[in-house]
Design a protein around this motif. Structure first.
Motif, short mmCIF file in Angstrom:
data_model
loop_
_atom_site.label_atom_id
_atom_site.label_comp_id
_atom_site.label_asym_id
_atom_site.label_seq_id
_atom_site.Cartn_x
_atom_site.Cartn_y
_atom_site.Cartn_z
N ASP A 118 -12.08 -3.20 0.27
CA ASP A 118 -12.45 -3.05 -1.14
C ASP A 118 -11.25 -3.05 -2.07
O ASP A 118 -11.37 -2.72 -3.25
N GLY A 119 -10.07 -3.45 -1.55
CA GLY A 119 -8.88 -3.54 -2.38
C GLY A 119 -8.14 -2.23 -2.57
O GLY A 119 -7.23 -2.14 -3.39
N THR A 120 -8.50 -1.21 -1.79
CA THR A 120 -7.87 0.10 -1.93
C THR A 120 -6.88 0.36 -0.79
O THR A 120 -6.95 -0.28 0.26
N VAL A 121 -5.99 1.31 -1.03
CA VAL A 121 -5.17 1.87 0.04
C VAL A 121 -5.34 3.38 0.03
O VAL A 121 -5.57 3.99 -1.02
N ALA A 122 -5.27 3.96 1.21
CA ALA A 122 -5.28 5.42 1.35
C ALA A 122 -3.97 5.82 2.00
O ALA A 122 -3.54 5.20 2.99
N LEU A 123 -3.32 6.83 1.44
CA LEU A 123 -2.02 7.29 1.94
C LEU A 123 -2.17 8.73 2.39
O LEU A 123 -2.53 9.60 1.59
N TRP A 124 -1.91 8.98 3.67
CA TRP A 124 -2.03 10.32 4.23
C TRP A 124 -0.67 10.90 4.57
O TRP A 124 0.27 10.15 4.92
N ASP A 125 -0.56 12.22 4.46
CA ASP A 125 0.58 12.93 5.03
C ASP A 125 0.35 12.96 6.54
O ASP A 125 -0.65 13.51 7.01
N PHE A 126 1.24 12.35 7.29
CA PHE A 126 0.99 12.16 8.72
C PHE A 126 1.00 13.48 9.48
O PHE A 126 0.23 13.67 10.42
N ARG A 127 1.86 14.40 9.09
CA ARG A 127 2.00 15.64 9.83
C ARG A 127 0.81 16.57 9.61
O ARG A 127 0.30 17.18 10.55
N SER A 128 0.35 16.68 8.36
CA SER A 128 -0.77 17.59 8.07
C SER A 128 -2.12 16.88 8.13
O SER A 128 -3.15 17.54 8.07
N ARG A 129 -2.10 15.55 8.21
CA ARG A 129 -3.31 14.72 8.25
C ARG A 129 -4.15 14.89 6.99
O ARG A 129 -5.38 14.80 7.02
N THR A 130 -3.50 15.14 5.87
CA THR A 130 -4.22 15.30 4.60
C THR A 130 -4.01 14.08 3.73
O THR A 130 -2.94 13.46 3.74
N ILE A 137 -5.72 -1.08 -5.56
CA ILE A 137 -4.44 -1.73 -5.86
C ILE A 137 -4.54 -3.26 -5.89
O ILE A 137 -3.63 -3.93 -6.39
N HIS A 138 -5.62 -3.83 -5.35
CA HIS A 138 -5.80 -5.28 -5.36
C HIS A 138 -7.24 -5.59 -5.73
O HIS A 138 -8.15 -4.77 -5.56
N GLU A 139 -7.47 -6.82 -6.22
CA GLU A 139 -8.82 -7.27 -6.51
C GLU A 139 -9.51 -7.82 -5.27
O GLU A 139 -10.71 -8.09 -5.29
N ALA A 140 -8.76 -8.00 -4.18
CA ALA A 140 -9.31 -8.55 -2.94
C ALA A 140 -8.93 -7.64 -1.78
O ALA A 140 -8.25 -6.62 -1.95
N MET A 153 9.21 3.18 -0.29
CA MET A 153 8.41 2.12 -0.90
C MET A 153 7.55 1.47 0.18
O MET A 153 7.83 1.59 1.37
N PHE A 154 6.53 0.76 -0.26
CA PHE A 154 5.76 -0.07 0.67
C PHE A 154 5.25 -1.31 -0.06
O PHE A 154 5.12 -1.33 -1.28
N VAL A 155 4.99 -2.33 0.72
CA VAL A 155 4.49 -3.60 0.21
C VAL A 155 3.07 -3.81 0.72
O VAL A 155 2.75 -3.45 1.86
N THR A 156 2.20 -4.38 -0.12
CA THR A 156 0.86 -4.75 0.30
C THR A 156 0.61 -6.22 -0.02
O THR A 156 1.18 -6.76 -0.97
N GLY A 157 -0.25 -6.85 0.77
CA GLY A 157 -0.65 -8.22 0.53
C GLY A 157 -2.16 -8.33 0.63
O GLY A 157 -2.79 -7.59 1.39
N CYS A 158 -2.75 -9.25 -0.12
CA CYS A 158 -4.21 -9.36 -0.16
C CYS A 158 -4.67 -10.79 0.10
O CYS A 158 -3.88 -11.73 0.12
N THR A 159 -5.98 -10.93 0.26
CA THR A 159 -6.55 -12.24 0.57
C THR A 159 -6.51 -13.21 -0.61
O THR A 159 -6.78 -14.39 -0.43
N HIS A 160 -6.19 -12.74 -1.81
CA HIS A 160 -6.00 -13.64 -2.94
C HIS A 160 -4.58 -14.21 -2.98
O HIS A 160 -4.30 -15.10 -3.78
#
Length: 448
Positions: A118-130, A137-140, A153-160
């Motif tokens: 759905d064009g979203t990203v979810a970012l979790w704290d890895f240690r606490s799993r929260t 972040i994207h239309e695709a 930093m991080f990079v994302t790429g989409c199907t558009h």
């Protein structure tokens, strides 16, 4: 000189991703499982396969220390596994339960990122799993993501075809529109960077059959700049994956044209790799959970070919089929899936099943089970796009595609109002029986 060390044929559907830790190889597949191997001799570990996802697994990766294996799936979950035991350490659900296509963990294992259809990203704290952040972040569909070596930093790429650079608060630092015509497929940072002005090298590839090398730089007090330095076109079909070597001197890409290209400043070698079909069966949709000797819950026998079932899987199947009185006999004789698939009238009698009627019921159930799993050679249009299993009750959805009714109804109940195939909004959730397809499947099954 390149030679094949080992060919692994355990998955029953396409292999979607592979990942190495210092001592392990992990693979994941559309058959809903992950498999884990020891890199010393490529033997499969005792707890493999890992069967915690409800739909196909799209991506897997190890934490930097190698202690954890992560996977994400069409079922909207990211699972964190203990890489030495196979136990589930955490199940992280996408907030909107959208199908997940890609996941990545920060170099210091502090954060976990997952990109969704759905064009979203979810970012979790890895240690606490929260959950730390969740954003569109994207239309695709987000199909590629990676952290920078510094983890800031991080990079994302989409199907558009767009590439976007973000900080870990999901603030946009730079957007590269149409970086790859027809869509991005993968991206990867080189592990090294220059500290004077914070400069990184990034590789990306896409459906345009190109591999691109970028310089991502950020000077103090200034914004981020993303500059294209190489466009590499030695491959003749969509490039699906790319990665830098551990020393950052080489970058490798794999293509639909069956080649693997290894680059320095220019192409130094192209390896033409044969493609093998992995396995010869399909998984069977299951409805119950079993518990293995490690104590973790998993959809066990229902995800595997009969020959891969454990003794416990066989006993669970007997209970499901109303043959509970046979459990003690099978347990005493250590009957696993391989033996079950070879069972006939004579061997059933040898097991001490004296009742002729009970033996007959058992053998009919076994034949029906093997027939159910015989869909591996079925035409692709007979397989549900969601589960990749032979359809029993096909229905047509508003997107024009046919699905197994139960799978599509489950998809819609999970608040997915978009097409599993196009990710576009469904104009209606009405499902129409596809009787002609059902008849074609019935005719095909009777001819096998």
């Amino acid at each position: 000189m390149v030679s094949i060390v080992r060919t692994l044929r355990h998955h029953t559907d396409e292999v979607s991703c592979c990942a190495f830790s210092p001592s392990l190889l992990a693979t994941c597949s559309g058959d809903k499982t992950l498999r884990v191997y020891n890199t010393a001799d490529f033997s499969e570990l005792p707890f493999s396969p890992l069967s915690g996802h409800g739909y196909g697994v799209h991506c897997c990766c190890f934490s930097s220390c190698g202690s954890y294996l992560l996977s994400c799936s069409t079922d909207g979950s990211t699972i964190v596994w203990g890489s030495q035991t196979g136990e589930v350490a955490a199940v992280l659900q996408h907030p909107a339960r959208s199908p997940l296509r890609v996941c990545a963990v920060a170099p210091d294992s502090s954060q976990l990122l997952a990109g969704a259809c759905d064009g979203t990203v979810a970012l979790w704290d890895f240690r606490s799993r929260t959950l730390r952040r969740y954003s569109v972040i994207h239309e695709a569909s987000v199909v590629a993501c990676c952290f920078s070596p510094c983890g800031q930093m991080f990079v994302t790429g989409c199907t558009h075809g767009d590439l976007k650079l973000w900080d870990t608060d999901i603030n946009l630092l730079h957007a590269e529109k149409d970086a790859h015509d027809l869509g991005v497929t993968c991206c990867s940072f080189a592990p090294q960077f220059k500290g004077c002005c914070v400069e990184f090298r990034l590789a990306s590839c896409g459906q345009d059959s190109q591999l691109k090398i970028w310089i991502v730089s950020q000077r103090e007090g200034e914004g981020c700049v993303m500059k294209l330095v190489h466009t590499l076109t030695s491959q003749s079909a969509p490039v699906l994956s790319c990665s830098f070597s551990s020393d950052g001197e080489l970058v490798v890409s794999g293509s639909v044209d069956k080649s693997v290209a290894i680059y320095d400043a220019s192409v130094i070698h192209t390896l033409h790799i044969p493609v093998w079909r992995i396995g010869d069966g399909v998984s069977r949709a299951g409805k119950c959970l079993t518990e293995n000797s490690l104590g973790r819950k998993l959809p066990g026998h229902s995800r595997l070919l009969v020959a891969d079932w454990s003794e416990e899987d066989v006993q669970t199947w007997l209970c499901e089929e109303g043959l509970q009185e046979l459990v003690s006999i099978f347990k005493a004789n250590d009957v696993d899936g391989a033996e079950l698939s070879q069972l006939n009238k004579e061997t059933a009698a040898e097991l001490g099943i004296e009742s002729v009627g009970l033996r007959g019921r058992l053998l009919r159930k076994i034949e029906a089970l093997k027939a159910e799993q015989s869909g591996s050679d079925a035409p692709d249009e007979f397989l549900c796009p969601i589960t990749r299993e032979l359809m029993k009750d096909p229905v047509i959805a508003a997107d024009g595609y046919s699905y197994e009714r139960e799978s599509m109804e489950s998809w819609i109940r999970g608040k997915n109002k978009t097409s599993p195939m196009t990710n576009l909004l469904l104009q209606t959730t009405l499902l129409t029986p596809n009787r002609s397809l059902k008849m074609a499947i019935t005719r095909w099954k009777s001819s096998q």
